[in-house]
Design an enzyme around this catalytic site. Structure first.
Site, PDB file in Angstrom:
ATOM      1  N   SER A   9      40.982  38.227  49.966  1.00 53.08           N
ATOM      2  CA  SER A   9      39.261  38.713  49.501  1.00 53.08           C
ATOM      3  C   SER A   9      39.241  40.113  48.502  1.00 53.08           C
ATOM      4  O   SER A   9      38.833  40.646  49.672  1.00 53.08           O
ATOM      5  CB  SER A   9      38.560  37.721  50.734  1.00 53.08           C
ATOM      6  OG  SER A   9      37.300  37.351  49.762  1.00 53.08           O
ATOM      7  N   HIS A  34      42.063  35.768  46.618  1.00 52.12           N
ATOM      8  CA  HIS A  34      40.883  34.970  47.224  1.00 52.12           C
ATOM      9  C   HIS A  34      39.779  35.417  46.392  1.00 52.12           C
ATOM     10  O   HIS A  34      39.749  36.898  46.272  1.00 52.12           O
ATOM     11  CB  HIS A  34      40.083  35.001  48.636  1.00 52.12           C
ATOM     12  CG  HIS A  34      39.522  33.655  48.764  1.00 52.12           C
ATOM     13  ND1 HIS A  34      39.576  32.124  48.373  1.00 52.12           N
ATOM     14  CD2 HIS A  34      37.914  33.556  48.935  1.00 52.12           C
ATOM     15  CE1 HIS A  34      39.067  32.273  49.047  1.00 52.12           C
ATOM     16  NE2 HIS A  34      38.425  32.552  48.988  1.00 52.12           N
ATOM     17  N   ASP A  36      35.645  35.436  45.813  1.00 56.18           N
ATOM     18  CA  ASP A  36      34.020  34.853  45.874  1.00 56.18           C
ATOM     19  C   ASP A  36      33.358  34.853  45.439  1.00 56.18           C
ATOM     20  O   ASP A  36      32.727  36.222  45.071  1.00 56.18           O
ATOM     21  CB  ASP A  36      34.029  35.667  47.718  1.00 56.18           C
ATOM     22  CG  ASP A  36      34.908  35.201  48.302  1.00 56.18           C
ATOM     23  OD1 ASP A  36      35.499  36.123  49.451  1.00 56.18           O
ATOM     24  OD2 ASP A  36      35.049  34.167  49.039  1.00 56.18           O
ATOM     25  N   MET A  38      29.571  34.271  44.446  1.00 57.77           N
ATOM     26  CA  MET A  38      28.124  34.248  44.740  1.00 57.77           C
ATOM     27  C   MET A  38      27.110  34.275  44.183  1.00 57.77           C
ATOM     28  O   MET A  38      26.953  35.282  43.400  1.00 57.77           O
ATOM     29  CB  MET A  38      28.005  35.011  46.539  1.00 57.77           C
ATOM     30  CG  MET A  38      29.449  34.461  47.359  1.00 57.77           C
ATOM     31  SD  MET A  38      29.052  36.287  48.594  1.00 57.77           S
ATOM     32  CE  MET A  38      30.429  35.091  49.641  1.00 57.77           C
ATOM     33  N   HIS A  67      36.854  30.862  44.425  1.00 51.41           N
ATOM     34  CA  HIS A  67      36.336  30.237  45.617  1.00 51.41           C
ATOM     35  C   HIS A  67      34.125  30.385  44.801  1.00 51.41           C
ATOM     36  O   HIS A  67      33.857  30.988  45.384  1.00 51.41           O
ATOM     37  CB  HIS A  67      35.951  30.654  47.034  1.00 51.41           C
ATOM     38  CG  HIS A  67      35.715  29.826  48.094  1.00 51.41           C
ATOM     39  ND1 HIS A  67      35.564  30.754  49.249  1.00 51.41           N
ATOM     40  CD2 HIS A  67      34.518  29.230  48.278  1.00 51.41           C
ATOM     41  CE1 HIS A  67      33.829  30.004  49.911  1.00 51.41           C
ATOM     42  NE2 HIS A  67      34.197  29.019  49.181  1.00 51.41           N
ATOM     43  N   MET A  69      30.664  29.789  46.150  1.00 51.82           N
ATOM     44  CA  MET A  69      29.752  28.849  46.751  1.00 51.82           C
ATOM     45  C   MET A  69      28.273  30.002  45.993  1.00 51.82           C
ATOM     46  O   MET A  69      27.297  30.318  45.804  1.00 51.82           O
ATOM     47  CB  MET A  69      29.532  30.416  47.841  1.00 51.82           C
ATOM     48  CG  MET A  69      30.415  30.554  48.607  1.00 51.82           C
ATOM     49  SD  MET A  69      31.000  31.579  49.957  1.00 51.82           S
ATOM     50  CE  MET A  69      32.493  32.622  48.768  1.00 51.82           C
ATOM     51  N   MET A 138      35.913  26.806  55.654  1.00 53.66           N
ATOM     52  CA  MET A 138      34.945  27.452  56.683  1.00 53.66           C
ATOM     53  C   MET A 138      35.102  27.660  58.371  1.00 53.66           C
ATOM     54  O   MET A 138      35.107  27.520  58.506  1.00 53.66           O
ATOM     55  CB  MET A 138      33.762  27.996  55.383  1.00 53.66           C
ATOM     56  CG  MET A 138      34.134  27.513  54.850  1.00 53.66           C
ATOM     57  SD  MET A 138      34.384  28.429  53.723  1.00 53.66           S
ATOM     58  CE  MET A 138      33.201  30.346  54.067  1.00 53.66           C
ATOM     59  N   ASP A 176      39.113  30.038  56.190  1.00 56.20           N
ATOM     60  CA  ASP A 176      38.573  31.454  55.560  1.00 56.20           C
ATOM     61  C   ASP A 176      37.012  32.113  56.545  1.00 56.20           C
ATOM     62  O   ASP A 176      36.428  31.210  56.274  1.00 56.20           O
ATOM     63  CB  ASP A 176      38.210  31.124  53.742  1.00 56.20           C
ATOM     64  CG  ASP A 176      37.218  32.128  52.736  1.00 56.20           C
ATOM     65  OD1 ASP A 176      36.452  31.363  52.127  1.00 56.20           O
ATOM     66  OD2 ASP A 176      37.351  33.357  53.449  1.00 56.20           O
TER      67      ASP A 176
HETATM   68  C1  DX5 Z   1      32.950  34.310  52.698  1.00 50.56           C
HETATM   69  C2  DX5 Z   1      33.985  34.123  52.269  1.00 50.56           C
HETATM   70  C3  DX5 Z   1      35.059  34.664  53.038  1.00 50.56           C
HETATM   71  C4  DX5 Z   1      34.983  35.404  53.430  1.00 50.56           C
HETATM   72  C5  DX5 Z   1      36.648  36.569  54.251  1.00 50.56           C
HETATM   73  O1  DX5 Z   1      31.576  33.076  52.123  1.00 50.56           O
HETATM   74  O2  DX5 Z   1      34.228  32.984  51.601  1.00 50.56           O
HETATM   75  O3  DX5 Z   1      36.176  35.002  51.670  1.00 50.56           O
HETATM   76  O4  DX5 Z   1      34.879  36.873  52.412  1.00 50.56           O
HETATM   77  O5  DX5 Z   1      35.813  37.940  54.339  1.00 50.56           O
HETATM   78  P1  DX5 Z   1      36.352  38.100  55.819  1.00 50.56           P
HETATM   79  O6  DX5 Z   1      38.132  37.984  55.960  1.00 50.56           O
HETATM   80  O7  DX5 Z   1      35.619  39.661  55.977  1.00 50.56           O
HETATM   81  O8  DX5 Z   1      36.220  37.427  56.568  1.00 50.56           O
HETATM   82 ZN    ZN Z   2      35.646  32.360  49.845  1.00 44.18          ZN
END
Ligand code: DX5
Ligand code: ZN
Length: 219
Positions: A9, A34, A36, A38, A67, A69, A138, A176
């Protein structure tokens, strides 16, 4: 047994030099990246959007495991597809019609993932498993890297694995959140074949990401 893949990520990467960070991951043997995304609405954090993904994708041949979100998500699917997402993963709570959003991603010839938050049951996707390429389980509440792993979600992975075998349907199971060297083996043994990790990959062993990816993979 599916090949175990690592999807680092970039939420834990140095945002001041994301291009270089992705190259580092590629050289270190990551199977995909990955990303993320947001929006500060679906989750209480804001990261990057299509323009940054496009700029990174133009410089990389890696698979972008995006991903989303964000909510509402349906009307933004085209933009992430055009930006270069190879896998587009959405949350059921973020769309008024999960099947319509799944079909839209498939029509764009992208792989479709559905992500279940820790408290969301797999009933939400049970009848759609033959339409999706990946289930993202998750193991933290979405929004931030560096959170504590929630082992209770492993039961969902075991249940998905059983369905996969009994119905003979093929989809990846990705986990994840909070994945580290202690719990990666438990996650794999439960049935996950793609591990997402940010903090462990970028921060462990003085940031030796090649070593960290290798350690997560070896189970
Ligand atoms: C959280 C993300 C994850 C997160 C994983 O919302 O979807 O991908 O970044 O990071 P670590 O491995 O630091 O938990
Ligand atoms: Zn993620």
């Amino acid at each position: 047994m599916k090949k175990i893949q690592i999807s680092p990520s970039i939420l834990s990467a140095d945002f001041g030099q994301l291009g270089k960070e992705i190259k580092r991951l590629e050289d270190a043997g990551a199977d995909m990246i990955h990303v993320d995304v947001m929006d500060g609405h679906f989750v209480p954090n804001l990261t990057i959007g299509p323009p940054v993904i496009k700029a990174l994708k133009d410089k990389s041949s890696m698979i972008f495991d995006v991903h989303l979100m964000i909510s509402p998500v349906h009307k933004y699917i085209d933009a992430y597809s055009e930006a270069g997402a190879d896998i587009i993963t959405i949350h059921p709570e973020a769309t008024s019609s999960l099947i319509d959003s799944i079909n839209k991603i498939k029509k764009l010839k992208k792989k479709v993932g559905v992500s279940l938050n820790p408290e969301t049951k797999i009933d939400v996707i049970k009848d759609l498993l033959d339409r999706i390429d990946l289930v993202l389980i998750m193991s933290v509440n979405p929004g931030f890297g560096g959170q504590k792993f929630m082992p209770e979600v492993l039961d969902k992975i075991k249940e998905l694995k059983k369905i996969q075998e009994s119905k003979n349907i093929d989809f990846d199971i990705e986990i994840d959140g909070g994945i580290n060297f202690e719990n990666s083996k438990i996650a794999i043994n439960a049935g996950a074949n793609i591990l997402v990790s940010g903090t462990t990959i970028f921060k462990s062993n003085n940031g030796d990401i090649k070593k960290n990816i290798h350690l997560l993979k070896s189970h």
